[in-house]
Design an enzyme around this catalytic site. Structure first.
Site, mmCIF file in Angstrom:
data_model
loop_
_atom_site.group_PDB
_atom_site.id
_atom_site.type_symbol
_atom_site.label_atom_id
_atom_site.label_comp_id
_atom_site.label_asym_id
_atom_site.label_seq_id
_atom_site.Cartn_x
_atom_site.Cartn_y
_atom_site.Cartn_z
ATOM 1 N N TRP A 146 1.294 -1.393 -12.724
ATOM 2 C CA TRP A 146 2.110 -1.523 -11.512
ATOM 3 C C TRP A 146 3.539 -1.855 -11.937
ATOM 4 O O TRP A 146 3.747 -2.815 -12.704
ATOM 5 C CB TRP A 146 1.526 -2.629 -10.619
ATOM 6 C CG TRP A 146 2.262 -2.824 -9.338
ATOM 7 C CD1 TRP A 146 2.710 -1.851 -8.469
ATOM 8 C CD2 TRP A 146 2.633 -4.068 -8.748
ATOM 9 N NE1 TRP A 146 3.315 -2.432 -7.393
ATOM 10 C CE2 TRP A 146 3.285 -3.788 -7.533
ATOM 11 C CE3 TRP A 146 2.459 -5.404 -9.117
ATOM 12 C CZ2 TRP A 146 3.785 -4.775 -6.686
ATOM 13 C CZ3 TRP A 146 2.924 -6.403 -8.286
ATOM 14 C CH2 TRP A 146 3.610 -6.085 -7.094
ATOM 15 N N ASP A 175 -5.321 -9.775 -12.609
ATOM 16 C CA ASP A 175 -4.631 -9.465 -11.361
ATOM 17 C C ASP A 175 -5.657 -8.773 -10.465
ATOM 18 O O ASP A 175 -6.090 -7.655 -10.768
ATOM 19 C CB ASP A 175 -3.432 -8.540 -11.640
ATOM 20 C CG ASP A 175 -2.703 -8.175 -10.361
ATOM 21 O OD1 ASP A 175 -1.783 -7.334 -10.419
ATOM 22 O OD2 ASP A 175 -3.042 -8.737 -9.290
ATOM 23 N N LYS A 231 -4.364 -5.997 0.750
ATOM 24 C CA LYS A 231 -5.090 -4.755 1.015
ATOM 25 C C LYS A 231 -6.461 -5.003 1.618
ATOM 26 O O LYS A 231 -6.829 -4.384 2.606
ATOM 27 C CB LYS A 231 -5.257 -3.956 -0.288
ATOM 28 C CG LYS A 231 -4.056 -3.136 -0.670
ATOM 29 C CD LYS A 231 -2.929 -3.983 -1.148
ATOM 30 C CE LYS A 231 -1.804 -3.139 -1.697
ATOM 31 N NZ LYS A 231 -1.094 -3.873 -2.735
HETATM 32 C C1 LIG Z 1 -1.897 -4.201 -9.134
HETATM 33 C C2 LIG Z 1 -1.158 -4.927 -8.060
HETATM 34 N N1 LIG Z 1 -0.956 -6.252 -8.193
HETATM 35 C C3 LIG Z 1 -0.299 -6.961 -7.261
HETATM 36 C C4 LIG Z 1 0.187 -6.371 -6.128
HETATM 37 C C5 LIG Z 1 0.928 -7.278 -5.189
HETATM 38 O O1 LIG Z 1 0.753 -7.063 -3.900
HETATM 39 P P1 LIG Z 1 1.159 -8.164 -2.808
HETATM 40 O O2 LIG Z 1 2.285 -8.980 -3.356
HETATM 41 O O3 LIG Z 1 1.537 -7.373 -1.609
HETATM 42 O O4 LIG Z 1 -0.074 -8.984 -2.611
HETATM 43 C C6 LIG Z 1 0.005 -4.978 -5.918
HETATM 44 C C7 LIG Z 1 0.539 -4.282 -4.682
HETATM 45 N N2 LIG Z 1 0.952 -2.936 -4.908
HETATM 46 O O5 LIG Z 1 1.710 -2.413 -3.938
HETATM 47 C C8 LIG Z 1 1.265 -1.141 -3.575
HETATM 48 C C9 LIG Z 1 1.979 -0.039 -4.364
HETATM 49 O O6 LIG Z 1 1.957 -0.089 -5.601
HETATM 50 O O7 LIG Z 1 2.496 0.870 -3.725
HETATM 51 C C10 LIG Z 1 -0.682 -4.247 -6.919
HETATM 52 O O8 LIG Z 1 -0.888 -2.923 -6.786
#
Ligand SMILES: Cc1ncc(COP(=O)(O)O)c(CNOCC(=O)O)c1O
Length: 402
Positions: free
Chosen positions: A133, A214, A250
């Site tokens: 990510w 994560d 999610k």
């Molecule tokens: C692997 C991972 N960790 C952590 C997160 C953190 O998400 P949040 O801070 O919303 O809980 C995300 C959220 N990604 O967002 C969607 C995209 O890549 O388009 C994530 O994919």
């Protein structure tokens, strides 16, 4: 001269930039496969019924708006920990799991990186999957950690390069922090098998590496919260003192409520108390204390047997819709458009994303010629696909890849 005269224009966020371009497109056939947020089969964001019921209960309870403590709403962190580590987790039973509510998963990752930078008793090196990510990289670097990548995705198979991964884990200096996606890897959708997780655990143990999990998609990957927590729980069972960034964005559809947690498995209750005190010292000057609304929603849902059951059904429904789209997309490509390329990875991959294998040139073509928008790395956010547009997408992919 203006104070800010020297501020340069920064690059746009790769993911959010796709949505901006999508919004400007006027074609009725346009598709947004960029941002990783669930949409139902009508292409609309989905607010879970269990969440709406929880909010009604909260309003009826006339809750106040008092500050939460620095580490958040206790009924939330307790329930979140049990969901992640399991109701019978020894770490929880022995009161040696330090946990703090965070500003969703991103906040948990940053809090974890800050804690490691402050207290990890070895070189502050972290290695992340290649690819990972995008936000992982600045989160870790901005917290002061030295970041390298380990082999993960195999372009030949559109799957996991397990040998390359194990080799890189073995080569990394002893006591390296290893960032691991617990399930539903972003952006590739490629997860290790149970056997591969056991191999990974073994190398991490041999090299005395430290595991930073994560888990942003628990339940959203397979539809089963226990199944998706396999790696996390197996590592803890095998004695790894992991840390975990947990998100409810999610799996409970709480994106904008920013609900998550950061937790640390400690040796005993006394160590947990010391770690807890240092987490508070990191959080206090960062944002003082977290937002309460989303935390109360999760707490109300998870602490009510019937709402939890309803929620588990809803998260399975979301996961199943994505899995159905995977099978339909692959089927159209193979049987309607007789594509000669292999597309098994569309159904082998899991979670929100499919790493399609499309090249940047093909991504540009599918945008310009077919009004289909996705990130340049060829990542498809599967939730943007519906029964109404899946065949069109297959036609577009076939035409730009044949
Ligand atoms: C692997 C991972 N960790 C952590 C997160 C953190 O998400 P949040 O801070 O919303 O809980 C995300 C959220 N990604 O967002 C969607 C995209 O890549 O388009 C994530 O994919």
């Amino acid at each position: 001269l203006s104070t800010w005269n020297s501020v340069p224009q920064g690059p746009p966020d790769a993911i959010l930039g796709v949505s901006e371009a999508f919004k400007k497109n006027t074609s009725p056939k346009k598709m947004n496969l960029g941002v990783g947020a669930y949409r139902d089969d009508a292409g609309k964001p989905y607010v879970l019924t269990s969440v709406k019921k929880a909010e009604r209960i909260m309003i009826d309870n006339n809750m106040d708006k008092e500050y939460a403590g620095i580490t958040g709403v206790p009924s939330f962190t307790k329930a979140a920990a049990a969901l992640a580590y399991g109701d019978d987790s020894p770490a929880i039973k022995e009161n040696r799991l330090a946990i703090a509510q965070s500003i969703s998963g991103t906040g948990a990752l940053r809090m974890g990186a800050e804690f490691i930078n402050a207290w990890f008793p070895h070189a502050k090196n972290v290695i992340v999957p290649n690819p990972t990510w995008g936000n992982h990289i600045p989160i870790m670097k901005n917290a002061g950690l030295a970041l390298e990548k380990y082999t993960y995705f195999d372009k030949q198979t559109n799957g996991l390069n397990i040998d390359g991964m194990l080799e890189d884990l073995h080569k990394a200096p002893k006591n390296t922090v290893v960032l691991l996606h617990a399930c539903a890897h972003n952006p590739t959708g490629v997860d290790p098998t149970k056997e591969q997780w056991d191999q990974i655990s073994k190398v991490i143990k041999e090299r005395e590496h430290f595991s930073f999990f994560d888990m942003a998609y628990q339940g959203f990957a397979s539809g089963d919260c226990t199944r998706d927590a396999y790696a996390l729980r197996k590592f803890v069972d095998e004695g790894h003192q992991v840390v975990l960034a947990q998100s409810f964005a999610k799996n409970m559809g709480l994106y904008g409520e920013r609900v998550g947690s950061f937790s640390i498995v400690c040796a005993d209750e006394q160590e947990k108390a010391r770690v807890d005190s240092q987490l508070k010292i990191i959080i206090r000057p960062m944002y003082s204390n977290p937002p309460i609304h989303g935390a109360h929603i999760v707490s109300t849902v998870l602490n009510s047997p019937e709402l939890k059951k309803e929620w588990l059904g809803e998260v399975k429904t979301m996961a199943d819709r994505i899995i159905t789209m995977r099978h339909q997309l692959r089927n159209h490509l193979e049987n309607d458009f007789n594509s000669k390329k292999s597309w098994n990875h569309i159904t082998d991959q899991i979670g929100m994303f499919c790493f399609s294998g499309m090249t940047p040139e093909q991504v540009t073509s599918i945008k310009n010629d077919w009004h289909v928008y996705l990130t340049q790395d060829g990542r498809i956010s599967m939730a943007g696909i519906s029964s109404a547009n899946v065949k069109y997408l297959a036609e577009a992919i076939h035409n730009v890849t044949k």
